[in-house]
Write an enzyme that holds these catalytic residues in place. Structure first.
Site, short mmCIF file in Angstrom:
data_model
loop_
_atom_site.label_atom_id
_atom_site.label_comp_id
_atom_site.label_asym_id
_atom_site.label_seq_id
_atom_site.Cartn_x
_atom_site.Cartn_y
_atom_site.Cartn_z
N CYS A 186 0.85 -1.18 0.00
CA CYS A 186 0.00 0.00 0.00
C CYS A 186 0.89 1.23 0.00
O CYS A 186 1.97 1.23 0.59
CB CYS A 186 -0.89 -0.01 1.24
SG CYS A 186 -2.01 1.41 1.33
N THR A 189 0.69 9.22 -0.40
CA THR A 189 1.26 10.53 -0.08
C THR A 189 0.11 11.38 0.45
O THR A 189 -0.95 11.47 -0.19
CB THR A 189 1.86 11.21 -1.33
OG1 THR A 189 2.86 10.36 -1.90
CG2 THR A 189 2.50 12.54 -0.96
N GLN A 194 1.15 16.21 -1.93
CA GLN A 194 1.12 15.66 -3.28
C GLN A 194 1.64 16.69 -4.29
O GLN A 194 1.75 17.87 -3.99
CB GLN A 194 -0.30 15.20 -3.62
CG GLN A 194 -0.70 13.96 -2.82
CD GLN A 194 -2.12 13.49 -3.09
OE1 GLN A 194 -2.86 14.08 -3.87
NE2 GLN A 194 -2.53 12.42 -2.41
N ARG A 195 2.03 16.20 -5.45
CA ARG A 195 2.61 16.99 -6.54
C ARG A 195 4.00 17.54 -6.17
O ARG A 195 4.43 18.56 -6.68
CB ARG A 195 1.68 18.13 -6.97
CG ARG A 195 0.33 17.62 -7.47
CD ARG A 195 -0.48 18.70 -8.13
NE ARG A 195 -1.73 18.17 -8.64
CZ ARG A 195 -1.88 17.53 -9.78
NH1 ARG A 195 -0.82 17.34 -10.56
NH2 ARG A 195 -3.06 17.09 -10.17
N GLY A 197 6.50 15.04 -5.97
CA GLY A 197 7.34 13.93 -6.40
C GLY A 197 7.54 12.84 -5.36
O GLY A 197 8.29 11.90 -5.58
N TYR A 198 6.82 12.95 -4.22
CA TYR A 198 7.04 11.99 -3.15
C TYR A 198 6.48 10.60 -3.48
O TYR A 198 7.00 9.59 -3.00
CB TYR A 198 6.46 12.50 -1.84
CG TYR A 198 7.25 13.62 -1.21
CD1 TYR A 198 8.65 13.57 -1.18
CD2 TYR A 198 6.62 14.73 -0.65
CE1 TYR A 198 9.39 14.60 -0.59
CE2 TYR A 198 7.34 15.76 -0.07
CZ TYR A 198 8.73 15.69 -0.05
OH TYR A 198 9.45 16.70 0.52
N GLY A 199 5.40 10.55 -4.25
CA GLY A 199 4.85 9.25 -4.64
C GLY A 199 5.86 8.45 -5.44
O GLY A 199 6.10 7.26 -5.17
N GLU A 220 1.88 -4.98 -5.25
CA GLU A 220 0.83 -5.98 -5.07
C GLU A 220 -0.16 -5.91 -6.23
O GLU A 220 -0.57 -4.83 -6.64
CB GLU A 220 0.14 -5.73 -3.73
CG GLU A 220 -0.73 -6.85 -3.25
CD GLU A 220 -1.19 -6.64 -1.81
OE1 GLU A 220 -2.35 -6.23 -1.60
OE2 GLU A 220 -0.37 -6.87 -0.89
N SER A 224 -4.82 -1.15 -9.08
CA SER A 224 -5.91 -0.25 -9.45
C SER A 224 -5.46 0.63 -10.61
O SER A 224 -4.26 0.71 -10.94
CB SER A 224 -6.28 0.64 -8.26
OG SER A 224 -5.20 1.52 -7.95
#
Length: 339
Positions: A186, A189, A194-195, A197-199, A220, A224
């Site tokens: 799972c 962020t 968000q936005r 670049g951390y994801g 996994e 989605s």
């Protein structure tokens, strides 16, 4: 907890987690009850959360402990260092004013570069922290299965660091031992970060650990649509960067790319298909791209900031039997195809 302890928790504003055995939401439900439960859980039960200096609207329902969440709560206040949650800001501030409060996640700091830090938190050792994190994450993840049993998981909490402490910006979790080679279960962020670049950083970090383990890995499955949208840019940019750096080689195989990047072969095949440079001839995959095409793809799909600094990782993986581990890169044989 008994009724008296529940009342005490409610009056103090502190929300305790409950034992795993006490929070099976579906136990004993018939089909009609399940349908009613599904209708109830479509409605948000927390309007906003306050995390550090950020106030965020929530997106989805989360099954917080029933003895406190009897009705909709406008704002839930979170201690960003422990993930304890409170129904009033004054209770949260009292909690944070206690002497000895550590201003960082529990567990081990395994990465620090500039103002970015990563902590590894063992769900078996820090159960309450990890369960609370799962409750909070569910407020922003429609598809997430909430892991009440966090013991089999490791949680990697990404923080921004300043003189006030370590401020969480997101996390990902993974199974300690995965029979199918998953290196991420799972990922989230927090909306206020968000936005930035951390994801992509979290995704890259999951592969950095796979490289350290000398394994290939994959998120996994099934993924989605949102998950695939997050992974595609990372996979493609990493793969075309590898091809760019190895243009002078006469042969490059999918297994070569997999060994170097720790991306699973099936994800490499998917990504190469997405950019149109994979051919399937007589039952064999061939990578077919002129230098100009690879140059163009590198410009179109660059590796973006914040960059991971591998030397900043201080981490030792769990020991496994390499000979019996089918995801070890030492068990991958090259199948040459194109160049």
């Amino acid at each position: 907890p008994d009724q008296s302890s529940a009342a005490l928790a409610a009056s103090s504003g502190l929300v305790n987690t409950m034992a795993v055995a006490e929070i099976d939401e579906h136990e004993g439900m018939d089909e009609e009850s399940l349908r009613e439960h599904e209708e109830v859980t479509k409605v948000k039960n927390v309007g906003k959360i306050e995390l550090g200096r950020f106030l965020m609207d929530t997106w989805y329902f989360s099954p917080f402990p029933k003895h406190v969440f009897g009705a909709m709560i406008d704002v839930l206040y979170l201690c960003e260092f422990t993930f304890n949650f409170f129904t009033s800001k004054s209770a949260m501030l009292r909690f944070q004013s206690k002497p000895g409060l550590k201003r960082h996640p529990p567990g081990n700091e395994i990465y620090r570069s500039g103002n970015i830090s990563m902590f590894e938190v063992d769900g078996g050792l820090q159960r309450e922290y990890c369960q609370n994190l799962c409750y909070i994450a569910k407020l922003f993840l429609d598809h997430k299965t909430l892991y009440y049993d966090v013991d089999p998981f490791l949680f990697y909490v990404l923080c921004e660091v300043d003189d006030r402490g370590f401020h969480p910006v997101g996390y990902y979790s993974k199974e300690k031992y995965s029979d199918v080679g998953y290196n991420l279960a799972c990922i989230l962020t927090f909306p206020c970060h968000q936005r930035k670049g951390y994801g992509r950083f979290l995704i890259a970090f999951s592969y950095l650990l796979s490289k350290k383990e000398e394994k290939v890995g994959s998120p996994e499955k099934p993924m989605s649509d949102l998950g695939q949208q997050a992974y595609k840019p990372y996979w493609i940019s990493t793969i075309v960067d590898y091809l760019q750096k190895n243009k002078k080689r006469s042969h490059v195989s999918i297994m070569d790319i997999s060994k170097e990047t720790s991306i699973m072969a099936e994800d490499i095949i998917f990504s190469l298909n997405q950019v149109g440079i994979l051919k399937f001839i007589d039952g064999t995959y061939f990578i077919s791209a002129e230098d100009e095409i690879i140059d163009h793809l590198c410009k179109k799909h660059p590796i973006k900031k914040p960059f991971i600094v591998p030397e900043a990782l201080h981490w030792t993986p769990y020991l496994t039997d390499v000979k019996r581990d089918k995801f070890s890169i030492h068990n991958k044989r090259p199948t040459y195809g194109g160049g």
